[in-house]
Scaffold this motif. Structure first.
Motif, PDB file in Angstrom:
ATOM      1  N   ALA A   5       0.863  -1.040   0.021  1.00 29.76           N
ATOM      2  CA  ALA A   5       0.049  -0.106   0.034  1.00 29.76           C
ATOM      3  C   ALA A   5       0.611   1.186   0.072  1.00 29.76           C
ATOM      4  O   ALA A   5       0.603   2.188  -0.385  1.00 29.76           O
ATOM      5  CB  ALA A   5      -0.849   0.078   1.240  1.00 29.76           C
ATOM      6  N   MET A   6       2.146   1.170   0.573  1.00 31.05           N
ATOM      7  CA  MET A   6       2.801   2.222   0.752  1.00 31.05           C
ATOM      8  C   MET A   6       3.635   2.609  -0.749  1.00 31.05           C
ATOM      9  O   MET A   6       3.981   3.718  -0.899  1.00 31.05           O
ATOM     10  CB  MET A   6       3.947   2.409   1.800  1.00 31.05           C
ATOM     11  CG  MET A   6       3.238   1.904   3.153  1.00 31.05           C
ATOM     12  SD  MET A   6       2.133   3.168   3.523  1.00 31.05           S
ATOM     13  CE  MET A   6       3.298   4.622   3.793  1.00 31.05           C
TER      14      MET A   6
ATOM     15  N   LEU B  95      -6.636   5.481  -3.677  1.00 31.79           N
ATOM     16  CA  LEU B  95      -6.305   5.984  -2.294  1.00 31.79           C
ATOM     17  C   LEU B  95      -6.951   5.246  -1.274  1.00 31.79           C
ATOM     18  O   LEU B  95      -6.529   4.897  -0.187  1.00 31.79           O
ATOM     19  CB  LEU B  95      -6.568   7.483  -2.471  1.00 31.79           C
ATOM     20  CG  LEU B  95      -6.221   8.136  -1.135  1.00 31.79           C
ATOM     21  CD1 LEU B  95      -4.593   8.024  -0.611  1.00 31.79           C
ATOM     22  CD2 LEU B  95      -6.421   9.685  -1.237  1.00 31.79           C
ATOM     23  N   LYS B  96      -8.406   5.145  -1.366  1.00 28.95           N
ATOM     24  CA  LYS B  96      -9.037   4.473  -0.450  1.00 28.95           C
ATOM     25  C   LYS B  96      -8.532   3.130   0.104  1.00 28.95           C
ATOM     26  O   LYS B  96      -8.433   2.721   0.956  1.00 28.95           O
ATOM     27  CB  LYS B  96     -10.561   4.301  -1.123  1.00 28.95           C
ATOM     28  CG  LYS B  96     -11.634   3.485   0.031  1.00 28.95           C
ATOM     29  CD  LYS B  96     -12.935   3.670  -0.703  1.00 28.95           C
ATOM     30  CE  LYS B  96     -13.965   2.893   0.290  1.00 28.95           C
ATOM     31  NZ  LYS B  96     -13.682   1.568   0.221  1.00 28.95           N
TER      32      LYS B  96
ATOM     33  N   ARG C 226      -5.513   1.630  -0.530  1.00 26.72           N
ATOM     34  CA  ARG C 226      -4.312   1.714   0.319  1.00 26.72           C
ATOM     35  C   ARG C 226      -4.357   2.387   1.509  1.00 26.72           C
ATOM     36  O   ARG C 226      -3.799   1.735   2.783  1.00 26.72           O
ATOM     37  CB  ARG C 226      -3.403   2.798  -0.797  1.00 26.72           C
ATOM     38  CG  ARG C 226      -3.175   2.090  -2.029  1.00 26.72           C
ATOM     39  CD  ARG C 226      -2.463   3.222  -2.993  1.00 26.72           C
ATOM     40  NE  ARG C 226      -0.870   3.422  -2.377  1.00 26.72           N
ATOM     41  CZ  ARG C 226      -0.201   4.222  -2.942  1.00 26.72           C
ATOM     42  NH1 ARG C 226      -0.726   4.942  -4.078  1.00 26.72           N
ATOM     43  NH2 ARG C 226       1.182   4.402  -2.486  1.00 26.72           N
ATOM     44  N   ILE C 227      -5.317   3.289   1.929  1.00 26.68           N
ATOM     45  CA  ILE C 227      -5.503   3.712   3.310  1.00 26.68           C
ATOM     46  C   ILE C 227      -6.118   2.731   4.077  1.00 26.68           C
ATOM     47  O   ILE C 227      -5.688   2.370   5.230  1.00 26.68           O
ATOM     48  CB  ILE C 227      -6.454   4.904   3.284  1.00 26.68           C
ATOM     49  CG1 ILE C 227      -5.566   6.172   2.862  1.00 26.68           C
ATOM     50  CG2 ILE C 227      -6.768   5.065   4.685  1.00 26.68           C
ATOM     51  CD1 ILE C 227      -6.376   7.465   2.485  1.00 26.68           C
ATOM     52  N   GLU C 228      -6.992   1.873   3.602  1.00 24.77           N
ATOM     53  CA  GLU C 228      -7.507   0.630   4.529  1.00 24.77           C
ATOM     54  C   GLU C 228      -6.525  -0.302   4.655  1.00 24.77           C
ATOM     55  O   GLU C 228      -6.468  -0.736   5.984  1.00 24.77           O
ATOM     56  CB  GLU C 228      -8.750   0.116   3.743  1.00 24.77           C
ATOM     57  CG  GLU C 228      -9.972   0.935   3.434  1.00 24.77           C
ATOM     58  CD  GLU C 228     -11.084   0.263   2.722  1.00 24.77           C
ATOM     59  OE1 GLU C 228     -10.771  -0.751   1.933  1.00 24.77           O
ATOM     60  OE2 GLU C 228     -12.216   0.827   2.909  1.00 24.77           O
TER      61      GLU C 228
ATOM     62  N   VAL D 264      -3.481   0.351   5.238  1.00 23.01           N
ATOM     63  CA  VAL D 264      -2.446   0.805   6.318  1.00 23.01           C
ATOM     64  C   VAL D 264      -3.256   0.741   7.678  1.00 23.01           C
ATOM     65  O   VAL D 264      -2.640   0.429   8.722  1.00 23.01           O
ATOM     66  CB  VAL D 264      -2.227   2.273   6.062  1.00 23.01           C
ATOM     67  CG1 VAL D 264      -1.291   2.924   7.290  1.00 23.01           C
ATOM     68  CG2 VAL D 264      -1.228   2.245   5.032  1.00 23.01           C
ATOM     69  N   GLU D 265      -4.561   0.854   7.390  1.00 19.44           N
ATOM     70  CA  GLU D 265      -5.358   1.070   8.870  1.00 19.44           C
ATOM     71  C   GLU D 265      -5.446  -0.410   9.414  1.00 19.44           C
ATOM     72  O   GLU D 265      -5.456  -0.441  10.570  1.00 19.44           O
ATOM     73  CB  GLU D 265      -6.886   1.440   8.331  1.00 19.44           C
ATOM     74  CG  GLU D 265      -8.024   1.855   9.598  1.00 19.44           C
ATOM     75  CD  GLU D 265      -9.216   2.214   9.065  1.00 19.44           C
ATOM     76  OE1 GLU D 265      -9.729   3.179   9.776  1.00 19.44           O
ATOM     77  OE2 GLU D 265      -9.608   1.448   8.294  1.00 19.44           O
TER      78      GLU D 265
END
Length: 493
Positions: free
Chosen positions: A426-427, A433-434, A436-438, A440-441
């Motif tokens: 994801a990084m 974007l959604k 990849r943020i998930e 990391v979350e």
């Protein structure tokens, strides 16, 4: 002949498995079989059994439960578990409760089973020999350096390759097998591997597996040492060179007729390279400040953190010295390339440090092992040892939990063989974007819960979530506490 053969007990509820294991082992060992734990206990009451192979999944009692009782009643018997599963919780229980010597995964190969049996019976013999020598030592004077004492010290320091911890499918197995082949041949060996991968330990094992095993073993690292100091430490110095006006005997003389492991050979200066080449080719050296030539009969095993062939190509290492050193070249894999070994090394370090410091800690929780096994360990065994020691210092109970792990490790990207490569992708990768943020979350949720020992109320408070909101995210990402099921989570809520 059967009277001199070791007796092995095989426990499995499947008759065809018992038959297969008997056929694999009966040429070299006396075999007893049992279809369940109760039958096995009766066999142990009647016969002197040195090794037990036990299946983990059996009706009634599991293999770990049965071997836990065996450990209490027959502690000298070597215990081996055969399993078709790699459940971390079961492995932790086996190490902590039953004192398991080795795991063998299904499907096994007959040669693998036979090798495990040979190693286990050898371990049993060494343990008995150690006990016998301990009794003999009681009647020796405190100052006498007898042959029994030397042998006992050799056992304590590690009699060879049995001390190299590794899982059944570890990449280290091939390295150890090759090292065994070369141990008895009196030739130089070059060990290549990142710092902290265990090169010195492998060199020691090769020494104790060689014809020089009753002679001294010395280990010395050149990394970071000035050239003149390295010369003096290795070859010694004549009177007048050092303060105090006394001679100094170097490690080359101390290791006479034994083995010298020289780590950091890649950092040797040009002058030291010439001296080492002379030692290898001519078997001779001269102390610092002296003109006389002294003969030497030692075996040199060298270690390098870098590829010496590349240094030779760059003109930074002598080609003739490289070829003199590398009669054989063994490359030790980094710890991140052998994740199955991490739990074994962590447990060994924990047992050693807990005993040394008198702290009653005997294992790790499953969540802690999961984080340890998913970390890359750039510092290899040294870094793992430091982390386990730090966890032991702060631990308050008999098991060390994930909340004791350094935050840098909890938050680190998972290794190549880890379970959650998606978060690292994801990084650096593509995607919305959604999405990849998930990803990391997900990692943040797992790390925070681990630090709070999966106390959802505290974790939710730290992250600014309600308990209901946290539960919704855990359900969404399928995040479960190690060792628990969805039904367990539902019952808790």
């Amino acid at each position: 002949m059967s009277a001199t053969r070791a007796t092995i007990l095989v426990v499995d509820d499947e008759p065809h498995s018992l038959t297969s294991m008997r056929m694999a082992l009966e040429d070299e060992f006396d075999i007893r079989t049992a279809g369940d734990a109760e039958t096995a206990l009766r066999v142990l009451d009647e016969d002197w059994v040195q090794v037990i192979f036990c299946d983990q999944r059996m009706p009634g009692r599991t293999g770990v439960e049965f071997l836990t009782e065996v450990r209490e009643r027959w502690p000298e018997t070597v215990r081996i578990v055969i399993t078709g599963y790699t459940d971390a919780g079961a492995m932790v229980a086996a190490i902590n409760e039953a004192g398991i010597y080795q795991f063998i995964t299904k499907p096994w190969h007959p040669d693998q089973l036979l090798m495990a049996a040979r190693n286990a019976t050898r371990l049993f013999q060494l343990s008995r020999e150690n006990d016998r020598m301990a009794l003999e030592m009681r009647v020796l004077t405190a100052t006498a350096e007898s042959r029994v004492e030397k042998r006992r010290r050799a056992l304590r320091e590690g009699l060879g390759f049995e001390t190299i911890l590794r899982a059944p499918n570890s990449p280290m197995n091939a390295v150890v097998q090759a090292a065994r082949q070369f141990a008895s041949f009196d030739v130089p060996v070059l060990l290549i591997g990142e710092p902290g991968t265990g090169k010195a330990a492998l060199a020691r094992a090769m020494h104790y597996g060689s014809l020089r095993s009753d002679r001294p073993f010395h280990s010395f690292s050149l990394s970071g040492l000035p050239d003149d100091l390295a010369m003096i430490e290795l070859f010694g110095a004549k009177r007048g060179i050092l303060p105090g006006g006394s001679n100094k005997i170097g490690l080359v003389q101390k290791a006479e007729r034994g083995t010298l492991y020289l780590g950091g050979i890649d950092s040797a200066s040009p002058a030291l390279q010439v001296a080492l080449l002379r030692l290898l080719i001519e078997g001779a050296f001269s102390p610092a400040g002296g003109q006389e030539i002294i003969g030497s009969n030692l075996r040199l095993i060298a270690g390098s953190d870098r590829d010496l062939r590349a240094l030779v190509a760059e003109g930074r290492f002598r080609a003739d010295l490289y070829y003199a050193l590398s009669v054989t070249e063994l490359e030790l894999p980094p710890l991140r390339g052998r994740p199955g070994d991490i739990a074994l090394h962590a447990q060994a370090v924990l047992m050693d440090m807990a005993s040394r410091h008198g702290k009653p800690v005997h294992g790790f929780e499953a969540a802690a092992l999961e984080f340890l096994e998913n970390y890359d360990w750039p510092g290899n065994l040294r870094e793992l040892s430091n982390e386990v020691t730090r966890m032991l210092i702060f631990g308050q109970g008999p098991l060390l939990g994930a909340e004791l792990i350094s935050r840098a490790i909890l938050q680190a990207p998972p290794g190549d063989s880890g379970a959650d490569r998606s978060a690292e992708a994801a990084m650096t990768g593509a995607g919305s974007l959604k999405d990849r943020i998930e990803l990391v979350e997900m990692r943040i949720l797992r790390e925070t819960l681990a630090r709070h020992r999966w106390n959802k109320s505290r974790a939710a408070a730290e992250m600014g979530l309600s308990r209901v909101g946290l539960r919704a995210k855990l359900d969404r990402y399928g995040i479960l506490q190690p060792g628990r099921t969805t039904a367990d989570e539902d019952e808790e809520d």
